[in-house]
Scaffold this active site. Structure first.
Site, PDB file in Angstrom:
ATOM      1  N   PRO A 120       0.840  -1.197   0.000  1.00  0.00           N
ATOM      2  CA  PRO A 120       0.000   0.000   0.000  1.00  0.00           C
ATOM      3  C   PRO A 120       0.880   1.254   0.000  1.00  0.00           C
ATOM      4  CG  PRO A 120      -0.631  -1.534   1.745  1.00  0.00           C
ATOM      5  CD  PRO A 120       0.687  -1.992   1.216  1.00  0.00           C
ATOM      6  N   ALA A 138       0.433   5.570  -0.257  1.00  0.00           N
ATOM      7  CA  ALA A 138      -0.507   6.684  -0.271  1.00  0.00           C
ATOM      8  C   ALA A 138      -0.442   7.447  -1.589  1.00  0.00           C
ATOM      9  CB  ALA A 138      -0.193   7.633   0.886  1.00  0.00           C
ATOM     10  N   GLN A 178      -5.960  -2.087   3.251  1.00  0.00           N
ATOM     11  CA  GLN A 178      -5.090  -1.840   4.391  1.00  0.00           C
ATOM     12  C   GLN A 178      -5.711  -0.768   5.282  1.00  0.00           C
ATOM     13  OE1 GLN A 178      -1.296   0.415   4.769  1.00  0.00           O
ATOM     14  NE2 GLN A 178      -0.393  -1.584   5.200  1.00  0.00           N
ATOM     15  N   CYS A 191       3.918   2.727   8.740  1.00  0.00           N
ATOM     16  CA  CYS A 191       4.030   4.072   8.169  1.00  0.00           C
ATOM     17  C   CYS A 191       4.904   4.960   9.051  1.00  0.00           C
ATOM     18  CB  CYS A 191       2.647   4.696   8.015  1.00  0.00           C
ATOM     19  SG  CYS A 191       2.700   6.322   7.222  1.00  0.00           S
ATOM     20  N   ASN A 215       9.979  -7.088   2.972  1.00  0.00           N
ATOM     21  CA  ASN A 215       9.780  -5.842   2.241  1.00  0.00           C
ATOM     22  C   ASN A 215      11.027  -4.977   2.403  1.00  0.00           C
ATOM     23  OD1 ASN A 215       8.066  -2.793   2.875  1.00  0.00           O
ATOM     24  ND2 ASN A 215       8.358  -3.658   0.857  1.00  0.00           N
TER      25      ASN A 215
END
Length: 379
Positions: free
Chosen positions: A19, A21, A75, A106, A211
């Protein structure tokens, strides 16, 4: 081909779109799915639980999925357990998605200053409460989490968070191998992914995903080989390169000769389609082209375009104008070596913005209130 099991969903290859933004909206997910032949898992932008429960207009648009998206993956970001529980129950009851991922990774200040994102796992009891509410209200929907190593090198949380996730019934955990303080700078710590896999694997068989610094399909294969993780989450590596998901399918199917190396003409065609899809999604061509502007530098990276032409592309306000500028490029250029490698944000941060006294006690969460929830989605 390797597969990844997320609850009842078998994901082949074991690849997840991270995800992001303002990036992983429905149009971008459509492009990525088209290049992958529908293989993989593609997650929505970050959705704020408060905004979802309040049925914020922008948020309700962000959770729209194309009929071809299976499974539908959302998410969620939340700080208040009760609000998170209500949002998850709403998704389950109204059949809004097939999979729920929770954001604990985040690093941006407007999120961490509220105690959310990568700041939250430091508060172990709060993390447990949120996971318990989410899993308890999800019904048959699988709940996963994405997190970072911790706040900084002195406040590492990922092993405790992995243990708590297993204990609370989470279906899979993903780790970005950086702390919040690193933001997107430096090099991702793949050894931490291996440690989390070993740590979680000692008590559970739920998948662990890695990741960080996956810039090519070969990087994804190498991460899985070196860390033993069960799948990969790809973020910045696909910016301006939705065809990377086709490369990932080819890599896991043993077809590296099929990696995409598009010419400038082929890239230009994808750019125009991306802008067109955004306009259709937003219901306004001009808004779609304006929203597309952020993608121009990523798509044209490494090509001989010139600063003045990049500027013209980045200020286009209609599809006709964008198409005109694209047609003026040297469209016969082959895929340049300079287009590979890191892209997107790379700068690190030295200090994470946190609520006052956040680090005083890793278990006390009395200072977190429902008004810490953001009222808008999208990061």
């Amino acid at each position: 081909m390797s597969s990844l099991q997320i609850g009842p969903h078998s994901v082949q290859p074991p690849v997840v779109l991270a995800p992001m933004a303002g990036i992983t909206n429905a149009p971008f997910r459509t492009l990525c799915r088209e290049f992958s032949g529908g293989k993989g898992l593609f997650v929505s932008e970050m959705i704020t639980t408060r905004a979802l429960v309040e049925r914020n207009e922008k948020t309700m648009q962000l959770i729209h999925f194309d009929a071809s998206e299976k499974p539908r993956s959302i998410q969620l970001y939340g700080v208040d357990p009760d609000t998170v529980g209500k949002a998850v129950r709403m998704i389950a009851d109204e059949d809004l998605a097939d999979h729920i991922d929770l954001n604990f990774g985040c690093p941006v200040p407007k999120v961490t200053r509220k105690g959310g994102g990568s700041a939250l796992p430091y508060k172990r009891n709060l993390l447990r409460s949120i996971l318990r509410e989410a899993v308890g209200n999800a019904g048959s929907l699988p709940v996963t989490i994405k997190m970072r190593k911790g706040i900084d090198d002195d406040h590492i949380t990922y092993l405790d968070a992995g243990r708590i996730a297993v204990e609370e019934g989470v279906t899979a955990v993903a780790l970005h191998g950086r702390t919040a303080a690193q933001h997107y700078g430096g090099t991702a710590d793949w050894d931490a992914i291996a440690r989390l896999k070993e740590h979680v694997g000692a008590v559970s068989d739920i998948p662990v995903l890695g990741n960080g610094d996956i810039w090519s399909a070969d990087d994804a294969v190498r991460m899985m080989r070196e860390t033993g993780c069960d799948g990969v989450v790809v973020g910045r590596g696909c910016l301006g390169r939705p065809w990377l998901f086709g490369d990932l399918v080819a890599a896991f199917e043993g077809r590296p000769e099929d990696y995409a190396r598009p010419t400038m003409k082929e890239v230009a065609d994808v750019m125009l389609r991306h802008a067109t899809l955004l306009g259709e999604w937003l219901g306004d061509e001009a808004r779609g082209v304006i929203d597309f502007r952020k993608h121009v530098a990523w798509y044209t990276k490494g090509f001989s375009v010139g600063s003045e032409m990049r500027r013209k592309l980045a200020v286009s306000s209609s599809l006709e104008e964008l198409s005109e500028h694209l047609s003026a490029l040297d469209l016969d250029q082959p895929w340049p070596a300079g287009a590979d490698g890191p892209r997107g944000r790379t700068s690190g941060r030295n200090k994470v913005v946190l609520p006052d006294g956040w680090l005083d006690d890793p278990y006390d969460c009395a200072g977190v209130t429902a008004d810490a929830e953001l009222d808008t989605s999208g990061g």
